[in-house]
Motif scaffolding. Sequence first.
Motif, short mmCIF file in Angstrom:
data_model
loop_
_atom_site.label_atom_id
_atom_site.label_comp_id
_atom_site.label_asym_id
_atom_site.label_seq_id
_atom_site.Cartn_x
_atom_site.Cartn_y
_atom_site.Cartn_z
N ALA A 9 0.83 -1.21 0.00
CA ALA A 9 0.00 0.00 0.00
C ALA A 9 0.87 1.26 0.00
O ALA A 9 0.55 2.24 -0.69
N GLU A 10 1.94 1.25 0.76
CA GLU A 10 2.86 2.41 0.78
C GLU A 10 3.53 2.58 -0.58
O GLU A 10 3.67 3.70 -1.06
N ARG A 11 3.89 1.47 -1.21
CA ARG A 11 4.52 1.54 -2.53
C ARG A 11 3.54 2.11 -3.56
O ARG A 11 3.90 2.96 -4.37
N MET A 12 2.27 1.69 -3.48
CA MET A 12 1.26 2.21 -4.40
C MET A 12 1.06 3.71 -4.19
O MET A 12 1.00 4.49 -5.15
N LEU A 13 0.98 4.14 -2.92
CA LEU A 13 0.82 5.57 -2.63
C LEU A 13 2.02 6.36 -3.14
O LEU A 13 1.86 7.42 -3.75
N LEU A 14 3.21 5.85 -2.93
CA LEU A 14 4.42 6.52 -3.39
C LEU A 14 4.40 6.68 -4.91
O LEU A 14 4.71 7.75 -5.44
N ARG A 15 4.00 5.65 -5.61
CA ARG A 15 3.92 5.72 -7.08
C ARG A 15 2.86 6.71 -7.53
O ARG A 15 3.05 7.44 -8.50
N ARG A 16 1.72 6.73 -6.83
CA ARG A 16 0.66 7.69 -7.17
C ARG A 16 1.13 9.12 -6.96
O ARG A 16 0.85 10.01 -7.77
N LEU A 17 1.85 9.35 -5.86
CA LEU A 17 2.39 10.69 -5.61
C LEU A 17 3.39 11.08 -6.68
O LEU A 17 3.40 12.23 -7.14
N ALA A 18 4.24 10.15 -7.08
CA ALA A 18 5.23 10.44 -8.13
C ALA A 18 4.54 10.76 -9.44
O ALA A 18 4.92 11.73 -10.12
N GLN A 19 3.52 10.01 -9.80
CA GLN A 19 2.78 10.28 -11.03
C GLN A 19 2.11 11.65 -10.97
O GLN A 19 2.15 12.41 -11.93
N HIS A 21 2.98 14.14 -9.31
CA HIS A 21 4.00 15.19 -9.24
C HIS A 21 4.82 15.25 -10.54
O HIS A 21 5.70 16.09 -10.67
N ARG A 22 4.53 14.34 -11.44
CA ARG A 22 5.24 14.23 -12.72
C ARG A 22 6.74 14.04 -12.50
O ARG A 22 7.57 14.74 -13.08
N SER A 23 7.08 13.12 -11.60
CA SER A 23 8.47 12.84 -11.31
C SER A 23 8.64 11.35 -11.10
O SER A 23 7.70 10.58 -11.28
N ASP A 24 9.84 10.96 -10.71
CA ASP A 24 10.05 9.54 -10.43
C ASP A 24 9.99 9.29 -8.92
O ASP A 24 10.00 10.23 -8.12
N VAL A 25 9.93 8.03 -8.57
CA VAL A 25 9.79 7.65 -7.17
C VAL A 25 10.99 8.13 -6.35
O VAL A 25 10.82 8.60 -5.22
N SER A 26 12.20 8.04 -6.91
CA SER A 26 13.38 8.48 -6.16
C SER A 26 13.31 9.95 -5.79
O SER A 26 13.69 10.34 -4.68
N GLU A 27 12.80 10.78 -6.69
CA GLU A 27 12.67 12.21 -6.39
C GLU A 27 11.68 12.43 -5.25
O GLU A 27 11.92 13.23 -4.35
N VAL A 28 10.57 11.70 -5.26
CA VAL A 28 9.58 11.84 -4.20
C VAL A 28 10.16 11.34 -2.87
O VAL A 28 9.93 11.94 -1.82
N VAL A 29 10.95 10.27 -2.89
CA VAL A 29 11.58 9.77 -1.67
C VAL A 29 12.54 10.83 -1.12
O VAL A 29 12.58 11.08 0.09
N ALA A 30 13.31 11.47 -2.00
CA ALA A 30 14.21 12.54 -1.56
C ALA A 30 13.42 13.68 -0.93
O ALA A 30 13.79 14.20 0.13
N ASP A 31 12.33 14.07 -1.58
CA ASP A 31 11.48 15.13 -1.03
C ASP A 31 10.89 14.72 0.31
O ASP A 31 10.82 15.52 1.24
N ALA A 32 10.49 13.45 0.42
CA ALA A 32 9.93 12.95 1.68
C ALA A 32 10.95 13.05 2.80
O ALA A 32 10.63 13.47 3.91
N LEU A 33 12.17 12.68 2.50
CA LEU A 33 13.23 12.74 3.51
C LEU A 33 13.46 14.18 3.96
O LEU A 33 13.57 14.46 5.15
N LEU A 34 13.51 15.10 3.00
CA LEU A 34 13.68 16.51 3.35
C LEU A 34 12.51 17.03 4.19
O LEU A 34 12.69 17.88 5.05
N ALA A 123 1.28 19.54 -7.72
CA ALA A 123 1.24 18.10 -7.49
C ALA A 123 -0.18 17.72 -7.16
O ALA A 123 -0.89 18.43 -6.47
N THR A 124 -0.59 16.60 -7.67
CA THR A 124 -1.90 16.07 -7.35
C THR A 124 -1.73 14.64 -6.92
O THR A 124 -0.67 14.05 -7.09
N LEU A 125 -2.77 14.10 -6.37
CA LEU A 125 -2.75 12.69 -5.98
C LEU A 125 -3.49 11.94 -7.08
O LEU A 125 -4.67 12.15 -7.31
N VAL A 126 -2.78 11.10 -7.80
CA VAL A 126 -3.37 10.34 -8.89
C VAL A 126 -4.22 9.23 -8.29
O VAL A 126 -3.75 8.49 -7.40
#
Length: 128
Positions: A9-19, A21-34, A123-126
Amino acid sequence: MLTVRITAAERMLLRRLAQGHRSDVSEVVADALLDIIPTLSAPGDAYRLLSAIATPAPCALTVWLPTALADLLVPGAARIAQLTDVRVESASGALGAALRLWLAQDPVRLAANLSVMHAGRPATLVAA
């Protein structure tokens, strides 16, 4: 490259956020950490992080972080050990726990935070 453990479920949410935000999952993870690191300064927060590490997470996800950001994981893990007397075994474990705490927030708020972090890039939530 770091491999983190999260739930499906967390992986699906992460992918939806990346979509959204029009970015990749790694960028969203970096943003999450910040976004989450500044909130983990109190002992209670450190214990929440340890709880996230201890909670089983079956999915492995490999992400890339900029070196300067990945380097923050080492002193972050040291700070957790200082506050809790429990040593975090790896940078991947610390990142995974921080990511899981971040993903546990309201998904709409997460999308809004991403939008603020990248002003002018909405950013939107897909939907699933």
